[in-house]
Enzyme design. Sequence first.
Site, PDB file in Angstrom:
ATOM      1  N   TYR A 136      12.403  56.601  86.724  1.00 25.45           N
ATOM      2  CA  TYR A 136      13.769  56.687  86.203  1.00 25.45           C
ATOM      3  C   TYR A 136      13.778  57.680  85.043  1.00 25.45           C
ATOM      4  CZ  TYR A 136      18.376  54.933  84.638  1.00 25.45           C
ATOM      5  OH  TYR A 136      19.696  54.812  84.279  1.00 25.45           O
ATOM      6  N   LYS A 166      14.956  58.592  90.250  1.00 28.13           N
ATOM      7  CA  LYS A 166      16.373  58.719  89.924  1.00 28.13           C
ATOM      8  C   LYS A 166      16.475  59.695  88.763  1.00 28.13           C
ATOM      9  CE  LYS A 166      20.479  56.434  88.112  1.00 28.13           C
ATOM     10  NZ  LYS A 166      21.068  55.229  87.470  1.00 28.13           N
ATOM     11  N   ILE A 220      22.312  57.005  92.803  1.00 32.36           N
ATOM     12  CA  ILE A 220      22.372  55.681  92.178  1.00 32.36           C
ATOM     13  C   ILE A 220      23.397  55.832  91.074  1.00 32.36           C
ATOM     14  CG2 ILE A 220      21.085  53.852  91.006  1.00 32.36           C
ATOM     15  CD1 ILE A 220      18.521  55.054  92.265  1.00 32.36           C
TER      16      ILE A 220
END
Length: 314
Positions: A136, A166, A220
């Site tokens: 992330y 992400k 996302i």
Amino acid sequence: MRGIFAPVLTPFLPSGAPDITRFLRHARWLLSYDVNLAIFGTNSEASSMTTSEKLTLLHTLVEEGKADPNRLMPGTGACAVGDAVTLSKASVRLGCGGVLVLPPFYYKGVGDEGVFRYYARLIEQVADERLRVYLYHIPQVSGVGISHSLIERLMKAYPGIIAGIKDSAGDWKHTASLITHFARSGKGLATEGSGAYLRVFAGSEAFLLRTLRAGGQGCISATANVNPARIVELYHQHETSQADRLQDACQRLREAFPPHALIPSMKATIAHFTHDKGWERVRPPLVELEEEEKESLLRRLHELKFKMPDPGTC
């Protein structure tokens, strides 16, 4: 894993405890629109929740809510690697498709070596071949970035386990670079014969069409919590003549939500369309929108002729 994921908003009771009933209802609503669940993300107020609360919600969602664990990507990152291990182990045991892991974010300037050791310890202590880690990258919030050289080192050390990333940095050039270097469609590490590649997800539907066209896997996105149908439609129609029009519509709606108060704004939107003011609650240090802010938000949504799809089931 691929497609559209929502960092699922966490509703709270007047006591401040997570509201399991509203949480399950919202999760089922998202799943009904083909949105996968990235519970305990930034927009879930995950950093304001305890590990115990997250474990309770996770188990309840799978065991009582009957959510397909293959469609879950719980956020398990934490400053304490032990907490990250606990959440990740639980996610793997329940059969979750992957875990989304922030780097440890309190200490700044630690460098790639320290972040590598964090992920290495997490992977080695979970000690389960089913583990799939999605990195992330959100340096403007965490203060700790994930460099290309760190990604390459992790992929070589733990092939198959480091499954994706992400990218929430908000910089298309950076997302494109990740796809070029690490995605199956790219020209870098993924084509060297190791079989390893990275599934790249944009951190917002603002970059969804470009991400898909370049070879990424989806996004996302916070506003999938309120606009699931249109974002999923764009995902499925990205190779058609309608794609640019759909991208523009998603972009304009995204821009209606103020980035400095995104979570309270989305909760106010759900509260408005479901006629359920309980949805407005947030945890400190966040605060609910002032009435003027709420009116301004709803006015912008009205100008876009936006309505949440089937809010009665949310």
